[in-house]
Write an enzyme that holds these catalytic residues in place. Structure first.
Site, PDB file in Angstrom:
ATOM      1  N   ARG A   8       0.847  -1.132  -0.053  1.00 27.84           N
ATOM      2  CA  ARG A   8       0.069   0.014  -0.023  1.00 27.84           C
ATOM      3  C   ARG A   8       0.938   1.220   0.115  1.00 27.84           C
ATOM      4  O   ARG A   8       2.136   1.161   0.502  1.00 27.84           O
ATOM      5  CB  ARG A   8      -0.921  -0.046   1.312  1.00 27.84           C
ATOM      6  CG  ARG A   8      -1.916   1.192   1.159  1.00 27.84           C
ATOM      7  CD  ARG A   8      -2.825   1.323   2.378  1.00 27.84           C
ATOM      8  NE  ARG A   8      -3.955   2.086   1.955  1.00 27.84           N
ATOM      9  CZ  ARG A   8      -4.412   2.748   3.322  1.00 27.84           C
ATOM     10  NH1 ARG A   8      -4.256   2.542   4.411  1.00 27.84           N
ATOM     11  NH2 ARG A   8      -5.205   3.763   2.976  1.00 27.84           N
ATOM     12  N   HIS A   9       0.541   2.209  -0.805  1.00 30.46           N
ATOM     13  CA  HIS A   9       1.155   3.689  -0.903  1.00 30.46           C
ATOM     14  C   HIS A   9       1.451   4.261   0.749  1.00 30.46           C
ATOM     15  O   HIS A   9       0.669   3.872   1.557  1.00 30.46           O
ATOM     16  CB  HIS A   9       0.591   4.572  -1.541  1.00 30.46           C
ATOM     17  CG  HIS A   9      -1.028   4.835  -1.283  1.00 30.46           C
ATOM     18  ND1 HIS A   9      -1.127   5.805  -0.098  1.00 30.46           N
ATOM     19  CD2 HIS A   9      -2.137   4.271  -1.700  1.00 30.46           C
ATOM     20  CE1 HIS A   9      -2.388   5.947   0.097  1.00 30.46           C
ATOM     21  NE2 HIS A   9      -3.067   5.083  -0.824  1.00 30.46           N
ATOM     22  N   ASN A  15      -5.748  10.734   3.711  1.00 29.54           N
ATOM     23  CA  ASN A  15      -5.715   9.495   4.814  1.00 29.54           C
ATOM     24  C   ASN A  15      -5.805   9.986   6.242  1.00 29.54           C
ATOM     25  O   ASN A  15      -6.550   9.479   6.891  1.00 29.54           O
ATOM     26  CB  ASN A  15      -4.402   8.581   4.646  1.00 29.54           C
ATOM     27  CG  ASN A  15      -4.410   7.677   3.453  1.00 29.54           C
ATOM     28  OD1 ASN A  15      -3.263   7.897   2.957  1.00 29.54           O
ATOM     29  ND2 ASN A  15      -5.468   7.241   2.753  1.00 29.54           N
ATOM     30  N   GLN A  21     -10.220   8.619  -0.754  1.00 30.09           N
ATOM     31  CA  GLN A  21      -9.621   9.295  -1.960  1.00 30.09           C
ATOM     32  C   GLN A  21      -9.877   8.588  -3.226  1.00 30.09           C
ATOM     33  O   GLN A  21     -10.158   9.249  -4.185  1.00 30.09           O
ATOM     34  CB  GLN A  21      -8.030   8.801  -1.503  1.00 30.09           C
ATOM     35  CG  GLN A  21      -7.440   9.524  -0.367  1.00 30.09           C
ATOM     36  CD  GLN A  21      -5.977   9.186  -0.386  1.00 30.09           C
ATOM     37  OE1 GLN A  21      -5.183  10.283  -0.418  1.00 30.09           O
ATOM     38  NE2 GLN A  21      -5.657   7.994   0.075  1.00 30.09           N
ATOM     39  N   ARG A  58       0.076   8.958  -5.609  1.00 28.89           N
ATOM     40  CA  ARG A  58       0.696   8.691  -4.142  1.00 28.89           C
ATOM     41  C   ARG A  58       1.134   7.021  -4.205  1.00 28.89           C
ATOM     42  O   ARG A  58       2.097   7.097  -3.823  1.00 28.89           O
ATOM     43  CB  ARG A  58      -0.645   8.588  -3.306  1.00 28.89           C
ATOM     44  CG  ARG A  58      -1.808   7.708  -3.690  1.00 28.89           C
ATOM     45  CD  ARG A  58      -3.067   8.179  -2.773  1.00 28.89           C
ATOM     46  NE  ARG A  58      -4.323   7.512  -3.097  1.00 28.89           N
ATOM     47  CZ  ARG A  58      -5.197   7.676  -3.950  1.00 28.89           C
ATOM     48  NH1 ARG A  58      -5.025   8.917  -4.492  1.00 28.89           N
ATOM     49  NH2 ARG A  58      -6.196   6.886  -4.041  1.00 28.89           N
ATOM     50  N   GLU A  83      -6.840   2.690  -7.395  1.00 23.94           N
ATOM     51  CA  GLU A  83      -7.691   2.502  -5.996  1.00 23.94           C
ATOM     52  C   GLU A  83      -8.985   2.094  -6.725  1.00 23.94           C
ATOM     53  O   GLU A  83      -9.319   2.571  -7.802  1.00 23.94           O
ATOM     54  CB  GLU A  83      -7.639   3.938  -5.346  1.00 23.94           C
ATOM     55  CG  GLU A  83      -8.558   3.863  -4.101  1.00 23.94           C
ATOM     56  CD  GLU A  83      -8.397   2.595  -3.212  1.00 23.94           C
ATOM     57  OE1 GLU A  83      -8.633   1.221  -3.569  1.00 23.94           O
ATOM     58  OE2 GLU A  83      -8.158   2.904  -2.092  1.00 23.94           O
ATOM     59  N   HIS A 143      -3.264   0.369  -3.453  1.00 18.56           N
ATOM     60  CA  HIS A 143      -4.155   1.015  -2.576  1.00 18.56           C
ATOM     61  C   HIS A 143      -4.856   0.299  -1.764  1.00 18.56           C
ATOM     62  O   HIS A 143      -5.329  -1.002  -2.152  1.00 18.56           O
ATOM     63  CB  HIS A 143      -5.057   1.944  -3.565  1.00 18.56           C
ATOM     64  CG  HIS A 143      -4.458   2.811  -4.388  1.00 18.56           C
ATOM     65  ND1 HIS A 143      -4.087   4.116  -4.160  1.00 18.56           N
ATOM     66  CD2 HIS A 143      -3.960   2.550  -5.570  1.00 18.56           C
ATOM     67  CE1 HIS A 143      -3.486   4.628  -4.975  1.00 18.56           C
ATOM     68  NE2 HIS A 143      -3.454   3.832  -6.195  1.00 18.56           N
TER      69      HIS A 143
END
Length: 196
Positions: A8-9, A15, A21, A58, A83, A143
Protein backbone atom coordinates in the site's frame (compact mmCIF):
# COMPACT_ATOMS: atom_id res chain seq x y z
CA UNK A 1 6.76 -20.35 -7.84
CA UNK A 2 5.73 -16.78 -8.66
CA UNK A 3 5.86 -14.38 -5.70
CA UNK A 4 3.76 -11.22 -5.62
CA UNK A 5 4.36 -8.45 -3.10
CA UNK A 6 1.41 -6.12 -2.58
CA UNK A 7 2.36 -2.78 -1.03
CA UNK A 8 0.00 0.00 0.00
CA UNK A 9 1.20 3.54 -0.77
CA UNK A 10 2.45 5.95 1.90
CA UNK A 11 0.10 8.19 3.85
CA UNK A 12 -1.54 11.34 2.44
CA UNK A 13 -3.29 14.32 4.02
CA UNK A 14 -6.62 12.78 3.02
CA UNK A 15 -5.71 9.50 4.75
CA UNK A 16 -4.99 11.43 7.92
CA UNK A 17 -8.24 13.41 7.60
CA UNK A 18 -10.25 10.21 7.04
CA UNK A 19 -11.33 11.28 3.55
CA UNK A 20 -12.14 8.72 0.87
CA UNK A 21 -9.59 9.18 -1.89
CA UNK A 22 -10.64 6.73 -4.59
CA UNK A 23 -9.56 7.98 -8.01
CA UNK A 24 -8.61 11.43 -6.70
CA UNK A 25 -4.91 11.93 -7.38
CA UNK A 26 -3.83 12.97 -3.89
CA UNK A 27 -0.04 13.18 -3.35
CA UNK A 28 1.94 11.73 -0.49
CA UNK A 29 2.53 14.13 2.37
CA UNK A 30 5.84 14.45 4.25
CA UNK A 31 4.99 11.53 6.52
CA UNK A 32 4.06 9.39 3.49
CA UNK A 33 7.43 10.13 1.90
CA UNK A 34 9.17 9.23 5.17
CA UNK A 35 7.26 5.92 5.27
CA UNK A 36 8.22 5.17 1.66
CA UNK A 37 11.89 5.92 2.41
CA UNK A 38 11.81 3.52 5.38
CA UNK A 39 10.18 0.85 3.22
CA UNK A 40 12.77 1.49 0.51
CA UNK A 41 15.56 0.90 3.02
CA UNK A 42 13.88 -2.35 4.06
CA UNK A 43 13.62 -3.45 0.43
CA UNK A 44 17.38 -2.95 -0.08
CA UNK A 45 17.77 -6.27 1.78
CA UNK A 46 15.14 -8.10 -0.29
CA UNK A 47 15.31 -9.50 -3.82
CA UNK A 48 12.58 -8.35 -6.21
CA UNK A 49 12.82 -8.73 -9.97
CA UNK A 50 10.16 -6.21 -11.04
CA UNK A 51 8.15 -3.37 -9.55
CA UNK A 52 4.85 -2.07 -10.91
CA UNK A 53 2.70 0.73 -9.59
CA UNK A 54 -0.77 2.15 -9.81
CA UNK A 55 -0.91 5.16 -12.12
CA UNK A 56 -2.09 7.43 -9.25
CA UNK A 57 0.52 9.81 -7.86
CA UNK A 58 0.58 8.59 -4.25
CA UNK A 59 1.42 5.04 -5.39
CA UNK A 60 3.77 6.20 -8.17
CA UNK A 61 5.83 8.25 -5.74
CA UNK A 62 5.94 5.38 -3.24
CA UNK A 63 7.07 2.98 -5.99
CA UNK A 64 9.68 5.45 -7.30
CA UNK A 65 11.21 5.81 -3.83
CA UNK A 66 11.27 2.03 -3.28
CA UNK A 67 12.77 1.41 -6.74
CA UNK A 68 15.54 3.97 -6.12
CA UNK A 69 16.54 2.14 -2.93
CA UNK A 70 16.44 -1.21 -4.75
CA UNK A 71 18.56 0.12 -7.62
CA UNK A 72 16.00 -0.77 -10.30
CA UNK A 73 13.51 1.10 -12.48
CA UNK A 74 9.74 0.90 -12.06
CA UNK A 75 8.67 -1.56 -14.78
CA UNK A 76 5.29 0.07 -15.41
CA UNK A 77 2.41 2.17 -14.07
CA UNK A 78 -0.77 0.13 -14.50
CA UNK A 79 -4.34 1.51 -14.16
CA UNK A 80 -5.43 -1.99 -13.05
CA UNK A 81 -3.56 -1.25 -9.80
CA UNK A 82 -5.47 2.01 -9.23
CA UNK A 83 -7.72 2.52 -6.24
CA UNK A 84 -11.39 1.63 -6.30
CA UNK A 85 -13.69 4.40 -7.47
CA UNK A 86 -16.04 5.44 -4.67
CA UNK A 87 -18.22 7.75 -6.78
CA UNK A 88 -19.90 10.54 -4.81
CA UNK A 89 -18.22 9.37 -1.58
CA UNK A 90 -14.83 10.56 -2.77
CA UNK A 91 -13.47 13.51 -0.85
CA UNK A 92 -15.83 13.04 2.10
CA UNK A 93 -15.15 12.19 5.75
CA UNK A 94 -17.35 9.69 7.58
CA UNK A 95 -19.18 12.50 9.40
CA UNK A 96 -19.89 14.22 6.08
CA UNK A 97 -21.23 10.93 4.71
CA UNK A 98 -23.52 10.51 7.73
CA UNK A 99 -24.70 14.13 7.43
CA UNK A 100 -25.46 13.72 3.72
CA UNK A 101 -26.79 10.15 3.42
CA UNK A 102 -27.57 9.18 7.03
CA UNK A 103 -26.03 6.47 9.24
CA UNK A 104 -26.87 3.82 6.63
CA UNK A 105 -24.76 5.63 3.97
CA UNK A 106 -22.87 2.43 3.05
CA UNK A 107 -26.05 0.94 1.58
CA UNK A 108 -26.93 3.96 -0.58
CA UNK A 109 -26.01 4.11 -4.27
CA UNK A 110 -22.95 6.29 -4.85
CA UNK A 111 -22.00 5.43 -8.43
CA UNK A 112 -18.65 3.89 -7.55
CA UNK A 113 -16.95 0.68 -8.57
CA UNK A 114 -18.40 -2.46 -6.99
CA UNK A 115 -16.27 -4.64 -4.77
CA UNK A 116 -16.80 -7.49 -7.25
CA UNK A 117 -15.40 -5.36 -10.09
CA UNK A 118 -12.37 -4.45 -7.96
CA UNK A 119 -11.71 -8.11 -7.17
CA UNK A 120 -12.13 -9.05 -10.84
CA UNK A 121 -9.52 -6.57 -12.07
CA UNK A 122 -7.21 -7.42 -9.18
CA UNK A 123 -7.37 -11.14 -10.00
CA UNK A 124 -6.87 -10.31 -13.69
CA UNK A 125 -3.72 -8.41 -12.75
CA UNK A 126 -2.36 -11.24 -10.55
CA UNK A 127 -2.93 -13.74 -13.36
CA UNK A 128 -1.26 -11.41 -15.87
CA UNK A 129 1.79 -10.96 -13.62
CA UNK A 130 2.06 -14.72 -13.16
CA UNK A 131 1.92 -15.24 -16.95
CA UNK A 132 4.33 -12.40 -17.71
CA UNK A 133 6.89 -13.20 -14.99
CA UNK A 134 6.68 -16.92 -14.12
CA UNK A 135 8.88 -17.90 -11.19
CA UNK A 136 9.88 -14.28 -10.53
CA UNK A 137 9.36 -11.92 -7.58
CA UNK A 138 7.09 -9.02 -8.54
CA UNK A 139 6.31 -6.05 -6.28
CA UNK A 140 3.01 -4.22 -6.90
CA UNK A 141 2.39 -0.81 -5.28
CA UNK A 142 -1.31 -0.13 -4.99
CA UNK A 143 -4.11 1.00 -2.65
CA UNK A 144 -5.94 -0.17 0.45
CA UNK A 145 -9.32 -1.07 -1.06
CA UNK A 146 -7.84 -3.07 -3.94
CA UNK A 147 -5.28 -4.95 -1.84
CA UNK A 148 -7.78 -5.52 0.97
CA UNK A 149 -10.45 -6.91 -1.37
CA UNK A 150 -7.94 -9.23 -3.07
CA UNK A 151 -6.47 -10.60 0.16
CA UNK A 152 -9.88 -11.05 1.75
CA UNK A 153 -11.12 -12.91 -1.36
CA UNK A 154 -8.09 -15.20 -1.60
CA UNK A 155 -7.87 -15.79 2.16
CA UNK A 156 -11.35 -15.44 3.71
CA UNK A 157 -10.09 -16.56 7.12
CA UNK A 158 -8.21 -13.26 7.41
CA UNK A 159 -11.48 -11.33 7.38
CA UNK A 160 -11.38 -7.61 6.72
CA UNK A 161 -8.44 -5.83 8.27
CA UNK A 162 -7.61 -2.20 7.63
CA UNK A 163 -4.29 -2.14 5.81
CA UNK A 164 -1.63 0.20 7.14
CA UNK A 165 0.12 2.65 4.84
CA UNK A 166 3.25 1.08 3.24
CA UNK A 167 2.27 -2.38 4.55
CA UNK A 168 3.73 -5.37 2.73
CA UNK A 169 1.72 -8.47 1.83
CA UNK A 170 3.49 -11.40 0.15
CA UNK A 171 1.59 -13.97 -1.91
CA UNK A 172 3.02 -17.09 -3.56
CA UNK A 173 1.42 -18.92 -6.46
CA UNK A 174 2.09 -22.66 -6.49
CA UNK A 175 0.36 -25.44 -8.45
CA UNK A 176 -1.96 -25.83 -5.43
CA UNK A 177 -3.03 -22.17 -5.53
CA UNK A 178 -2.22 -18.95 -3.68
CA UNK A 179 -0.69 -18.78 -0.21
CA UNK A 180 0.17 -15.75 1.94
CA UNK A 181 3.44 -15.64 3.87
CA UNK A 182 3.21 -12.02 5.03
CA UNK A 183 0.16 -9.86 5.75
CA UNK A 184 -0.14 -6.15 6.62
CA UNK A 185 3.50 -6.01 7.72
CA UNK A 186 4.99 -2.61 8.62
CA UNK A 187 8.10 -3.71 10.51
CA UNK A 188 10.04 -0.94 8.72
CA UNK A 189 7.91 1.58 10.65
CA UNK A 190 8.18 -0.27 13.96
CA UNK A 191 11.91 -0.45 14.71
CA UNK A 192 12.51 -3.81 13.11
CA UNK A 193 9.60 -5.70 14.67
CA UNK A 194 9.19 -9.01 12.83
CA UNK A 195 6.05 -9.95 10.92
CA UNK A 196 4.61 -13.41 10.44
Amino acid sequence: MTTIGLVRHGVTDWNQEGRMQGKNDIPLNAEGRRQAELLGRRMEDEEWDYIYSSNLGRARETADIIARHMGIQVTGYDPLLAERSFGTLEGTTEQERIDRWGPDWKNAEHGGETREAVVERGMQLLEEMERRHPGKRVLLVSHGALIGALVETLFPAFGYLGLKNTCVNVLEKTPEGWSCSLHNCVRHLENGTSCG
